[in-house]
Scaffold this active site. Structure first.
Site, short mmCIF file in Angstrom:
data_model
loop_
_atom_site.label_atom_id
_atom_site.label_comp_id
_atom_site.label_asym_id
_atom_site.label_seq_id
_atom_site.Cartn_x
_atom_site.Cartn_y
_atom_site.Cartn_z
N LYS A 100 26.93 37.62 36.66
CA LYS A 100 26.21 37.67 35.39
C LYS A 100 24.79 38.16 35.57
CE LYS A 100 28.48 34.54 32.25
NZ LYS A 100 28.31 33.42 31.34
N LYS A 111 38.35 41.39 33.93
CA LYS A 111 38.80 40.25 33.12
C LYS A 111 38.63 40.53 31.63
CE LYS A 111 36.44 36.53 32.55
NZ LYS A 111 35.64 35.28 32.58
N LYS A 169 34.88 38.20 26.09
CA LYS A 169 34.25 38.35 24.78
C LYS A 169 33.01 39.22 24.87
CE LYS A 169 33.39 33.45 25.33
NZ LYS A 169 33.85 32.21 24.76
P1 AMP Z 1 34.37 30.90 28.39
O1 AMP Z 1 34.74 31.72 27.24
O2 AMP Z 1 33.74 31.69 29.51
O3 AMP Z 1 33.60 29.65 28.02
O4 AMP Z 1 35.73 30.39 29.01
C1 AMP Z 1 36.43 29.30 28.48
C2 AMP Z 1 37.74 29.09 29.19
O5 AMP Z 1 38.59 30.23 29.00
C3 AMP Z 1 37.61 28.91 30.71
O6 AMP Z 1 38.57 27.94 31.12
C4 AMP Z 1 37.96 30.26 31.25
O7 AMP Z 1 38.46 30.21 32.56
C5 AMP Z 1 39.02 30.73 30.26
N1 AMP Z 1 39.08 32.19 30.20
C6 AMP Z 1 38.11 33.03 29.74
N2 AMP Z 1 38.50 34.32 29.86
C7 AMP Z 1 39.76 34.29 30.40
C8 AMP Z 1 40.71 35.29 30.78
N3 AMP Z 1 40.45 36.60 30.61
N4 AMP Z 1 41.89 34.89 31.30
C9 AMP Z 1 42.16 33.58 31.46
N5 AMP Z 1 41.31 32.59 31.14
C10 AMP Z 1 40.12 32.93 30.61
#
Ligand code: AMP
Ligand code: TRP
Length: 343
Positions: free
Chosen positions: A123, A206, A209
């Protein structure tokens, strides 16, 4: 029963996880996190799911957009099947004990441990000097989120594994330094085909968002047309799908689409390959699009309904925060006593 499970028997099993309101939910969040949160609900284990707004502000968030995104994640939880009667649903900032335990853990975690966190390096990139101190300390706040509830299991996507391991290191060092057996060794739960969903434009990065290209992801708020269009346009290769996993070697985009197909049905890659093996993408993609619309459209419709009733969402989060506080406060107070804070 494995030795690992037995060593934790002093702690009641409890599930905790969270998602940052730093933008909308993606299919990656749904398959890697929320769908698995729902699967763990009602299994007899207490489940606590948080919207981690204090994590979101480690990078700039517009205040009114942050409030909206916090409600949207909560709406995503509820629309996907998390039931406020069965799980505790709340936003992090309403339970101040997270920040308080986070500070104590800042004094337990070592700078060298933080320097190894790959998410920070990714990041921050070349601009580490310009990042907030909060972004750097983020993993110790995450450890506080988890350990404040003595959570033993944390369902997350693959990218969060290192942070849950750091949580274990913090718990172990705290227990060792203060000669107590107070914090559990938390297990990350990273299972199934959905733990690493990739971009629809590039199978090696990956789904996120924050990707500049909206075509790279499926948003939980996308309508049926958009979902189908994005899947139709997803990057692929000219070959037919294989019927065994070995045939996906070096075919990141193909693997990703089959993983999505499997995970939407709660199946493994190996379980669906015999069914899809031999298909061309011209046949597979419409089938995947139908499935995705089938599973996601009811969720996005319910999310939209809830977003029109913000008071309903807020009331659920306020009640959830009360329940969360009842668990967190005694654990925080015991921690203060262990550390030697005069009260
Ligand atoms: P975040 O949006 O970064 O707060 O992620 C929230 C949850 O979603 C965490 O458990 C991440 O590991 C999961 N996550 C986010 N992006 C992905 C992705 N592309 N594939 C699988 N899990 C994801
Ligand atoms: N760090 C997680 C992410 O970026 C979000 C998070 C914060 C979390 N606290 C948590 C996940 C506690 C699980 C448990 O995805």
């Amino acid at each position: 029963m494995s030795d690992e499970v037995q060593t934790q028997s002093a702690f009641t099993p409890r599930v905790f996880s969270g998602i940052k309101p730093s933008g909308g939910l993606t299919l990656g969040n749904y398959l890697g996190a929320i769908k698995r949160f729902v699967d763990m609900q009602g299994s007899g284990i207490e489940t606590i799911y948080c919207v981690v707004d204090m994590h979101a502000i480690t990078v700039w968030q517009d205040p009114s957009e942050l409030r909206r995104a916090t409600r949207e994640i909560a709406a995503g939880y509820i629309a996907s099947g998390l039931d406020p009667e069965q799980s505790i649903l709340f936003n992090q900032s309403q339970v101040s004990a997270h920040a308080e335990l986070g500070w104590i853990f800042n004094c337990v975690a070592r700078v060298g441990w933080m320097n190894r966190m790959t998410q920070f390096k990714e990041k921050a990139g070349k601009n580490a000097e310009k990042q907030s101190l909060g972004l750097y300390a983020y993993p110790s706040l995450m450890a506080a989120d988890i350990l404040l509830y003595h959570a033993t299991q944390v369902p997350v996507g693959e990218d969060q594994k290192q942070h849950v391991e750091l949580t274990r290191d913090i718990a172990a060092k705290f227990n060792h330094d203060y000669k107590v057996d107070f914090f559990p060794e938390t297990e990350p739960v990273i299972q199934g085909a959905g733990t690493r969903i990739m971009s629809l434009r590039d199978g090696t990065s990956k789904m996120s968002k924050s990707d500049v290209s909206d075509a790279s992801r499926i948003n939980m708020t996308d309508d049926a047309d958009k979902i189908a269009k994005k899947i139709r346009k997803a990057k692929t290769d000219p070959d037919a799908l294989p019927s065994e996993a070995a045939g996906l070697e070096g075919r990141a985009e193909a693997r990703n689409l089959v993983n999505i197909y499997a995970s939407l049905q709660g199946k493994t890659l190996e379980e669906v390959l015999p069914e899809v093996g031999g298909m061309q993408f011209g046949t597979f993609k419409p089938m995947l699009a139908d499935l995705a619309v089938d599973k996601l459209a009811p969720i996005s419709t319910e999310m939209a309904r809830l977003m029109d009733q913000p008071d309903e969402i807020d009331a659920i989060l306020i009640k959830g925060a009360e329940k969360a506080r009842e668990i967190a406060q005694p654990i925080l107070e015991r921690t203060y006593d262990i550390v030697g804070m005069l009260r």
